[in-house]
Design a protein around this motif. Structure first.
Motif, PDB file in Angstrom:
ATOM      1  N   LEU A 198       0.823  -1.210   0.000  1.00  0.00           N
ATOM      2  CA  LEU A 198       0.000   0.000   0.000  1.00  0.00           C
ATOM      3  C   LEU A 198       0.861   1.267   0.000  1.00  0.00           C
ATOM      4  CD1 LEU A 198      -2.890  -0.943   2.450  1.00  0.00           C
ATOM      5  CD2 LEU A 198      -3.055  -0.601  -0.009  1.00  0.00           C
ATOM      6  N   LYS A 199       1.954   1.272   0.789  1.00  0.00           N
ATOM      7  CA  LYS A 199       2.849   2.433   0.810  1.00  0.00           C
ATOM      8  C   LYS A 199       3.452   2.682  -0.565  1.00  0.00           C
ATOM      9  CE  LYS A 199       4.258   2.533   5.642  1.00  0.00           C
ATOM     10  NZ  LYS A 199       5.369   2.314   6.591  1.00  0.00           N
ATOM     11  N   LYS A 200       3.870   1.588  -1.235  1.00  0.00           N
ATOM     12  CA  LYS A 200       4.446   1.735  -2.577  1.00  0.00           C
ATOM     13  C   LYS A 200       3.419   2.302  -3.543  1.00  0.00           C
ATOM     14  CE  LYS A 200       7.925  -1.906  -2.277  1.00  0.00           C
ATOM     15  NZ  LYS A 200       8.350  -3.229  -2.763  1.00  0.00           N
ATOM     16  N   LEU A 201       2.168   1.797  -3.463  1.00  0.00           N
ATOM     17  CA  LEU A 201       1.122   2.300  -4.352  1.00  0.00           C
ATOM     18  C   LEU A 201       0.841   3.775  -4.105  1.00  0.00           C
ATOM     19  CD1 LEU A 201      -1.457  -0.631  -4.386  1.00  0.00           C
ATOM     20  CD2 LEU A 201      -0.152   0.221  -6.319  1.00  0.00           C
ATOM     21  N   LEU A 202       0.794   4.169  -2.832  1.00  0.00           N
ATOM     22  CA  LEU A 202       0.515   5.563  -2.502  1.00  0.00           C
ATOM     23  C   LEU A 202       1.646   6.475  -2.966  1.00  0.00           C
ATOM     24  CD1 LEU A 202      -1.074   5.210   1.043  1.00  0.00           C
ATOM     25  CD2 LEU A 202      -2.217   5.902  -1.058  1.00  0.00           C
ATOM     26  N   CYS A 203       2.896   6.048  -2.770  1.00  0.00           N
ATOM     27  CA  CYS A 203       4.039   6.845  -3.225  1.00  0.00           C
ATOM     28  C   CYS A 203       4.027   6.975  -4.741  1.00  0.00           C
ATOM     29  CB  CYS A 203       5.357   6.204  -2.767  1.00  0.00           C
ATOM     30  SG  CYS A 203       5.646   6.373  -1.009  1.00  0.00           S
TER      31      CYS A 203
ATOM     32  N   HIS B 133       3.689  10.506  -6.778  1.00  0.00           N
ATOM     33  CA  HIS B 133       4.666  10.974  -7.762  1.00  0.00           C
ATOM     34  C   HIS B 133       4.009  11.257  -9.116  1.00  0.00           C
ATOM     35  CE1 HIS B 133       8.162  10.701  -5.265  1.00  0.00           C
ATOM     36  NE2 HIS B 133       7.892   9.422  -4.952  1.00  0.00           N
ATOM     37  N   GLN B 134       2.954  10.483  -9.452  1.00  0.00           N
ATOM     38  CA  GLN B 134       2.265  10.728 -10.720  1.00  0.00           C
ATOM     39  C   GLN B 134       1.486  12.051 -10.683  1.00  0.00           C
ATOM     40  OE1 GLN B 134      -0.141   7.304 -11.474  1.00  0.00           O
ATOM     41  NE2 GLN B 134       1.446   6.291 -12.686  1.00  0.00           N
ATOM     42  N   LEU B 135       0.981  12.396  -9.525  1.00  0.00           N
ATOM     43  CA  LEU B 135       0.236  13.654  -9.393  1.00  0.00           C
ATOM     44  C   LEU B 135       1.135  14.868  -9.500  1.00  0.00           C
ATOM     45  CD1 LEU B 135      -2.250  12.739  -6.538  1.00  0.00           C
ATOM     46  CD2 LEU B 135      -2.775  13.052  -8.955  1.00  0.00           C
ATOM     47  N   ILE B 136       2.390  14.704  -9.065  1.00  0.00           N
ATOM     48  CA  ILE B 136       3.329  15.858  -9.070  1.00  0.00           C
ATOM     49  C   ILE B 136       3.892  16.003 -10.425  1.00  0.00           C
ATOM     50  CG2 ILE B 136       5.496  16.731  -8.192  1.00  0.00           C
ATOM     51  CD1 ILE B 136       4.931  15.266  -5.610  1.00  0.00           C
TER      52      ILE B 136
END
Length: 156
Positions: free
Chosen positions: A144-149, A153-156
Motif C-alpha cells: 500500500l505504501k508503494k502504491l501511494l508513493c 509521484h504521478q500527481l506531481i
C-alpha cells in the motif's frame, strides 16, 4: 375461510374465528351472507380473485402515497387532493403500459444468494494465503505504501 397458525397471522385468525362464530350464531341467513361477502371485494372479476376490503384500502393508500411523493415540492393541499383522486387511474395506466411493454413488476420477495458452496471453496485459498498472519499484514502495508508513493509521484 381458513386459519393460519403462524405467529404473524395469529391475531387475524382469532379475529376471524370470533367473527365466524358471531355470524353463525347470531345472524339470520340473509344477514350472514351480507356480512360474509361484504368484507371482500373483487377488482378484476373472476372466481377466487377476492381480496379483503382492508387490504384493498391499504393498496389504495399506498398508491396515493406513491403519487403524492412523486410531486416533490408541489405539495399544496389542492394539488395533493387532485393527485389522490387520480391515483387509482394513474396506477392502472402504469400497470397497463408496463404490461404492454413487457416490463415485469418488482418482486415482493427478498432474494438471498446461496453462499455456503462459495465459502467452502474459499477455505483452501484462505488457508494458503493466511491473510490474518502478522507477516501478511506487514506485506500488505508495504504494498500500500508503494502504491501511494507511486500515485503521489504521478500527481506531481
Amino acid at each position: 375461510m381458513y386459519f393460519k397458525s403462524s405467529n404473524s397471522f395469529k391475531n387475524y385468525s382469532v379475529e376471524m374465528f370470533t367473527w365466524i362464530a358471531q355470524i353463525k350464531s347470531l345472524c339470520c341467513e340473509e344477514m350472514a351472507h351480507r356480512l360474509k361477502w361484504g368484507r371482500f371485494m373483487n377488482w378484476n372479476g373472476g372466481e377466487g380473485e377476492n381480496i379483503a376490503c382492508d387490504m384493498a384500502q391499504e393498496i389504495c393508500n399506498r398508491v396515493s402515497k406513491d403519487v403524492v411523493s412523486g410531486m416533490e415540492a408541489n405539495k399544496t393541499p389542492k394539488a395533493m387532493m387532485k393527485a389522490s383522486k387520480a391515483a387509482a387511474g394513474v396506477d392502472q395506466i402504469v400497470k397497463r403500459v408496463n404490461e404492454v411493454s413487457n416490463i415485469k413488476p418488482a418482486s415482493q420477495l427478498h432474494t438471498h444468494k446461496e453462499t455456503s458452496n462459495e465459502k467452502v471453496m474459499m477455505f483452501p485459498d484462505l488457508r494458503k494465503l493466511q491473510p490474518y498472519s502478522t507477516q501478511r499484514k506487514a506485506d500488505i502495508i508495504i504494498i500500500l505504501k508503494k502504491l501511494l508513493c507511486h500515485q503521489h509521484h504521478q500527481l506531481i
